[in-house]
Design a protein around this motif. Structure first.
Motif, PDB file in Angstrom:
ATOM      1  N   ILE A 163       1.094  -1.296   0.012  1.00  0.00           N
ATOM      2  CA  ILE A 163      -0.141  -0.097   0.043  1.00  0.00           C
ATOM      3  C   ILE A 163       0.819   1.250  -0.023  1.00  0.00           C
ATOM      4  N   HIS A 164       1.893   1.306   0.979  1.00  0.00           N
ATOM      5  CA  HIS A 164       2.772   2.541   1.142  1.00  0.00           C
ATOM      6  C   HIS A 164       4.330   1.891   0.862  1.00  0.00           C
ATOM      7  N   PRO A 165       4.895   1.826  -0.306  1.00  0.00           N
ATOM      8  CA  PRO A 165       6.215   1.462  -0.278  1.00  0.00           C
ATOM      9  C   PRO A 165       7.279   2.207   0.208  1.00  0.00           C
ATOM     10  N   HIS A 166       6.909   3.445   0.625  1.00  0.00           N
ATOM     11  CA  HIS A 166       7.950   4.194   1.291  1.00  0.00           C
ATOM     12  C   HIS A 166       7.962   4.158   2.758  1.00  0.00           C
ATOM     13  N   MET A 167       7.101   3.574   3.341  1.00  0.00           N
ATOM     14  CA  MET A 167       6.984   3.419   4.926  1.00  0.00           C
ATOM     15  C   MET A 167       8.288   3.080   5.564  1.00  0.00           C
ATOM     16  N   PRO A 168       8.893   3.978   6.394  1.00  0.00           N
ATOM     17  CA  PRO A 168      10.380   3.468   6.811  1.00  0.00           C
ATOM     18  C   PRO A 168      10.032   2.111   7.633  1.00  0.00           C
ATOM     19  N   GLY A 169       9.270   2.295   8.689  1.00  0.00           N
ATOM     20  CA  GLY A 169       9.098   1.220   9.708  1.00  0.00           C
ATOM     21  C   GLY A 169       8.896  -0.332   8.969  1.00  0.00           C
ATOM     22  N   ALA A 170       8.035  -0.174   8.054  1.00  0.00           N
ATOM     23  CA  ALA A 170       7.721  -1.333   7.330  1.00  0.00           C
ATOM     24  C   ALA A 170       8.833  -2.036   6.610  1.00  0.00           C
ATOM     25  N   GLN A 171       9.466  -1.138   5.804  1.00  0.00           N
ATOM     26  CA  GLN A 171      10.736  -1.288   5.419  1.00  0.00           C
ATOM     27  C   GLN A 171      11.987  -1.898   6.073  1.00  0.00           C
ATOM     28  N   GLU A 172      11.995  -1.390   7.136  1.00  0.00           N
ATOM     29  CA  GLU A 172      12.854  -2.006   8.223  1.00  0.00           C
ATOM     30  C   GLU A 172      12.401  -3.511   8.469  1.00  0.00           C
ATOM     31  N   GLY A 173      11.264  -3.596   9.020  1.00  0.00           N
ATOM     32  CA  GLY A 173      10.609  -4.684   9.409  1.00  0.00           C
ATOM     33  C   GLY A 173      10.741  -5.840   8.359  1.00  0.00           C
ATOM     34  N   VAL A 174      10.564  -5.536   7.157  1.00  0.00           N
ATOM     35  CA  VAL A 174      10.650  -6.519   6.038  1.00  0.00           C
ATOM     36  C   VAL A 174      12.445  -6.963   6.142  1.00  0.00           C
ATOM     37  N   LYS A 175      13.055  -6.122   6.033  1.00  0.00           N
ATOM     38  CA  LYS A 175      14.499  -6.128   5.840  1.00  0.00           C
ATOM     39  C   LYS A 175      15.108  -7.177   6.832  1.00  0.00           C
ATOM     40  N   ARG A 176      14.632  -6.862   8.128  1.00  0.00           N
ATOM     41  CA  ARG A 176      15.094  -7.430   9.226  1.00  0.00           C
ATOM     42  C   ARG A 176      14.215  -8.958   9.506  1.00  0.00           C
ATOM     43  N   LEU A 177      13.144  -8.891   9.329  1.00  0.00           N
ATOM     44  CA  LEU A 177      12.598 -10.260   9.632  1.00  0.00           C
ATOM     45  C   LEU A 177      12.390 -11.474   8.441  1.00  0.00           C
ATOM     46  N   SER A 178      12.657 -10.789   7.244  1.00  0.00           N
ATOM     47  CA  SER A 178      12.568 -11.655   6.224  1.00  0.00           C
ATOM     48  C   SER A 178      13.460 -12.983   5.949  1.00  0.00           C
ATOM     49  N   PRO A 179      14.730 -12.735   6.416  1.00  0.00           N
ATOM     50  CA  PRO A 179      15.668 -13.688   6.597  1.00  0.00           C
ATOM     51  C   PRO A 179      15.486 -14.614   7.681  1.00  0.00           C
ATOM     52  N   GLU A 180      14.950 -14.092   8.645  1.00  0.00           N
ATOM     53  CA  GLU A 180      14.706 -14.989   9.838  1.00  0.00           C
ATOM     54  C   GLU A 180      13.347 -16.016   9.701  1.00  0.00           C
ATOM     55  N   VAL A 181      12.447 -15.420   8.808  1.00  0.00           N
ATOM     56  CA  VAL A 181      11.148 -16.111   8.741  1.00  0.00           C
ATOM     57  C   VAL A 181      11.364 -16.985   7.568  1.00  0.00           C
ATOM     58  N   ASP A 182      11.888 -16.685   6.358  1.00  0.00           N
ATOM     59  CA  ASP A 182      11.845 -17.708   5.247  1.00  0.00           C
ATOM     60  C   ASP A 182      13.132 -17.804   4.500  1.00  0.00           C
ATOM     61  N   GLY A 183      14.322 -16.870   5.105  1.00  0.00           N
ATOM     62  CA  GLY A 183      15.674 -16.943   4.409  1.00  0.00           C
ATOM     63  C   GLY A 183      15.441 -16.253   3.053  1.00  0.00           C
ATOM     64  N   ARG A 184      14.766 -15.568   2.902  1.00  0.00           N
ATOM     65  CA  ARG A 184      14.708 -14.715   1.595  1.00  0.00           C
ATOM     66  C   ARG A 184      14.616 -13.148   1.617  1.00  0.00           C
ATOM     67  N   PRO A 185      15.540 -12.603   1.142  1.00  0.00           N
ATOM     68  CA  PRO A 185      15.783 -11.112   1.250  1.00  0.00           C
ATOM     69  C   PRO A 185      14.512 -10.536   0.869  1.00  0.00           C
ATOM     70  N   ILE A 186      14.459  -9.064   0.839  1.00  0.00           N
ATOM     71  CA  ILE A 186      13.250  -8.259   0.305  1.00  0.00           C
ATOM     72  C   ILE A 186      13.081  -8.799  -1.199  1.00  0.00           C
TER      73      ILE A 186
END
Length: 207
Positions: free
Chosen positions: A184-207
Motif C-alpha cells: 500500500i505504502h512502499p515508502h513507509m520506513p518502519g515497514a521497510q525496516e521490518g521486512v528487511k530484518r524479519l525476512s531472512p529469519e522467517v523464510d531465509g529470503r531477502p526483500i
C-alpha cells in the motif's frame, strides 16, 4: 496506528437565543431543492470522498513518487474527518490528550466517539494507539482488526499490528503485516525496516 498525532484544540460553539419573533422570523426560508436531491447528497459526498482517497492511494503506491509524504498527509487528513463537526471535536480533543500522554482522557473521548460513530475507522485506530502506548496489546489488536474491517488500506494500523506481533514473538505474522503495508505504502520506513530484518529469519529470503 502510530506517530501521526498532531496537537489539536477545538471548542464547542454555544448557541444564542432566538430574537423576538421566533425561529420563523429569525431564519429566512431556504429555497426548495428539487425532489429527491436531498437524500442523495450524503451518498454523493461519500462517493466523492472515496474517489479522492482512491486517487491518493494510487499516488502513494507509486514507488517513483518523491512527494509521498505530502500524499500520506492528505490521506491522514481525510481519515480524521468524520463528516460530523461534533464528532470531529471529540477526535481533536482525543488527539490533544494523546499528545500530552493523557491516555485516560483520550480513552473517554474515543470511547464516546466509537459509541456515537461506530463506522469511523480512525476513532478505532486512535484507540488502538492508546492501548498500544499503554502496552495493552490484546485490546490494541482487537481495535486494529476493526480498523482493517472498515479501511483495509490503513497502513498505520497494519504497521502497528506488525510491531505488536513482532514484540509478541510472532515474527511470521509481523512480516506478513509489514509486507502488506509496503504493498500500500512502499515508502513507509518502519515497514521497510521490518521486512528487511524479519525476512531472512522467517523464510531465509531477502526483500
Amino acid at each position: 496506528m502510530l506517530a501521526h498525532m498532531p496537537r489539536a484544540e477545538a471548542q464547542v460553539d454555544g448557541s444564542g437565543e432566538v430574537p423576538d419573533g421566533g425561529a420563523e422570523a429569525a431564519m429566512p426560508e431556504s429555497p426548495a431543492l428539487p425532489e429527491g436531491l436531498m437524500p442523495a447528497l450524503p451518498e454523493a459526498r461519500e462517493a466523492a470522498r472515496k474517489a479522492q482517497l482512491d486517487a491518493l492511494f494510487d499516488q502513494l503506491a507509486d514507488e517513483q513518487n518523491t512527494n509521498w509524504e505530502i500524499v500520506q498527509a492528505q490521506i491522514l487528513r481525510q481519515w480524521r474527518q468524520s463528516g460530523s463537526p461534533s464528532m470531529d471535536v471529540l477526535m481533536n480533543r482525543a488527539l490533544a490528550a494523546i499528545e500530552v500522554d493523557d491516555f485516560d482522557t483520550a480513552l473517554v473521548f474515543l470511547n464516546d466517539l466509537i459509541r456515537l460513530a461506530p463506522d469511523f475507522a480512525e476513532a478505532w485506530n486512535q484507540r488502538a494507539t492508546v492501548h498500544f502506548l499503554r502496552r495493552d496489546y490484546g485490546r490494541s489488536v482487537a481495535d486494529i482488526e476493526r480498523v482493517l474491517m472498515l479501511e483495509p488500506r490503513h497502513f498505520g494500523a497494519l504497521s502497528g499490528l506488525g510491531i505488536i506481533l513482532d514484540r509478541l514473538g510472532n515474527e511470521a505474522g509481523a512480516l506478513k503485516a509489514f509486507r502488506r503495508v509496503l504493498e500500500i505504502h512502499p515508502h513507509m520506513p518502519g515497514a521497510q525496516e521490518g521486512v528487511k530484518r524479519l525476512s531472512p529469519e522467517v523464510d531465509g529470503r531477502p526483500i
